[in-house]
Design an enzyme around this catalytic site. Structure first.
Site, mmCIF file in Angstrom:
data_model
loop_
_atom_site.group_PDB
_atom_site.id
_atom_site.type_symbol
_atom_site.label_atom_id
_atom_site.label_comp_id
_atom_site.label_asym_id
_atom_site.label_seq_id
_atom_site.Cartn_x
_atom_site.Cartn_y
_atom_site.Cartn_z
ATOM 1 N N GLY A 187 -26.617 7.709 63.434
ATOM 2 C CA GLY A 187 -27.670 8.058 62.465
ATOM 3 C C GLY A 187 -28.239 6.809 61.812
ATOM 4 N N CYS B 163 -21.751 4.391 59.397
ATOM 5 C CA CYS B 163 -21.734 5.816 59.050
ATOM 6 C C CYS B 163 -20.612 6.442 59.884
ATOM 7 C CB CYS B 163 -23.097 6.477 59.250
ATOM 8 S SG CYS B 163 -23.729 6.494 60.943
ATOM 9 N N HIS C 51 -33.376 -13.208 78.003
ATOM 10 C CA HIS C 51 -33.710 -11.794 77.759
ATOM 11 C C HIS C 51 -34.960 -11.634 76.880
ATOM 12 C CE1 HIS C 51 -30.089 -10.211 79.648
ATOM 13 N NE2 HIS C 51 -29.436 -11.200 79.086
ATOM 14 N N ASP D 24 -22.656 5.026 54.422
ATOM 15 C CA ASP D 24 -22.693 6.300 53.709
ATOM 16 C C ASP D 24 -21.260 6.675 53.345
ATOM 17 O OD1 ASP D 24 -21.597 7.256 56.052
ATOM 18 O OD2 ASP D 24 -23.158 8.742 56.451
ATOM 19 N N THR E 144 -20.678 7.888 62.877
ATOM 20 C CA THR E 144 -20.767 7.493 64.287
ATOM 21 C C THR E 144 -21.458 6.151 64.505
ATOM 22 O OG1 THR E 144 -22.905 8.571 64.443
ATOM 23 C CG2 THR E 144 -20.958 9.905 65.032
ATOM 24 N N HIS F 202 -27.896 -9.870 74.624
ATOM 25 C CA HIS F 202 -28.968 -9.260 75.415
ATOM 26 C C HIS F 202 -30.061 -8.621 74.563
ATOM 27 C CE1 HIS F 202 -26.688 -8.766 79.505
ATOM 28 N NE2 HIS F 202 -26.381 -9.902 78.903
ATOM 29 N N ARG G 82 -15.682 6.891 61.815
ATOM 30 C CA ARG G 82 -14.817 8.017 62.206
ATOM 31 C C ARG G 82 -14.253 7.864 63.607
ATOM 32 N NH1 ARG G 82 -18.834 12.482 59.466
ATOM 33 N NH2 ARG G 82 -18.077 12.183 57.339
HETATM 34 C C1 RB5 Z 1 -22.169 12.335 57.755
HETATM 35 O O1 RB5 Z 1 -21.359 13.468 57.789
HETATM 36 C C2 RB5 Z 1 -22.541 11.896 59.163
HETATM 37 O O2 RB5 Z 1 -23.457 12.759 59.701
HETATM 38 C C3 RB5 Z 1 -23.053 10.478 59.151
HETATM 39 O O3 RB5 Z 1 -22.087 9.637 58.626
HETATM 40 C C4 RB5 Z 1 -23.422 9.870 60.496
HETATM 41 O O4 RB5 Z 1 -22.342 9.964 61.391
HETATM 42 C C5 RB5 Z 1 -24.677 10.272 61.085
HETATM 43 O O5 RB5 Z 1 -25.054 9.809 62.178
#
Ligand code: RB5
Length: 146
Positions: A70, A65, A132, A8, A67, A98, A109
């Site tokens: 998502g 993304c 496994h 994203d 984190t 595993h 990020r």
């Molecule tokens: C976008 O701002 C953020 O929510 C997305 O990149 C992700 O981290 C969601 O899990």
């Protein structure tokens, strides 16, 4: 291998470097976007990459993304997908060894592009350990029942 890639807007800045790196390892990349820094919805890309993996158009997938979380939640809604977030070299290895993950997710990020490249290489080059398999079969059973 054929590697499906999706991200994203949080991953757009590192996208080209990651794709070039995957190609430098000798793989073909199927690029499912995003293609701009405009805010977008990660499930759209998770679905495209997941469909590409379950249809066997791609062997494995990479989803980026903010984190990685998502993307993993969304991709895991597709039957046959085992999408796993990794955050260091050890977890990049373990999601293959595993969990037999077929999609690796990472958070742009919270990691450098060099770190994510090193995780991708480990993920793609690590074999699943057959001991496994019983647990992976139990995951499949859950998928069939619920
Ligand atoms: C976008 O701002 C953020 O929510 C997305 O990149 C992700 O981290 C969601 O899990």
């Amino acid at each position: 291998m054929k590697i499906a890639f999706g991200c994203d807007h949080a991953g757009i800045e590192i996208k080209e470097k990651l794709i070039d790196f995957i190609k430098s390892l000798g793989h073909d990349v199927l690029d499912f976007g995003t293609n701009s820094s405009q805010s977008c919805d990660y499930p759209d890309f998770a679905l495209k990459v997941a469909q590409s993996v379950v249809s066997k158009a791609a062997d494995k997938g990479i989803l980026i993304c903010g984190t990685g979380i998502g993307m993993s939640i969304a991709a895991n809604k597709v039957k046959g997908i085992r999408a796993a977030v990794c955050w260091n070299k050890e977890t990049a290895q373990l999601i293959s060894q595993h969990n037999n993950a077929n999609i690796m997710c990472a958070g742009a990020r919270f990691a450098s592009v060099d770190d994510i490249c090193s995780w991708i290489k480990i993920f793609l080059e690590t074999e699943f350990e057959q001991r496994h398999l019983k647990r992976i079969d139990k995951i499949k059973n859950i998928e069939q029942q619920y």
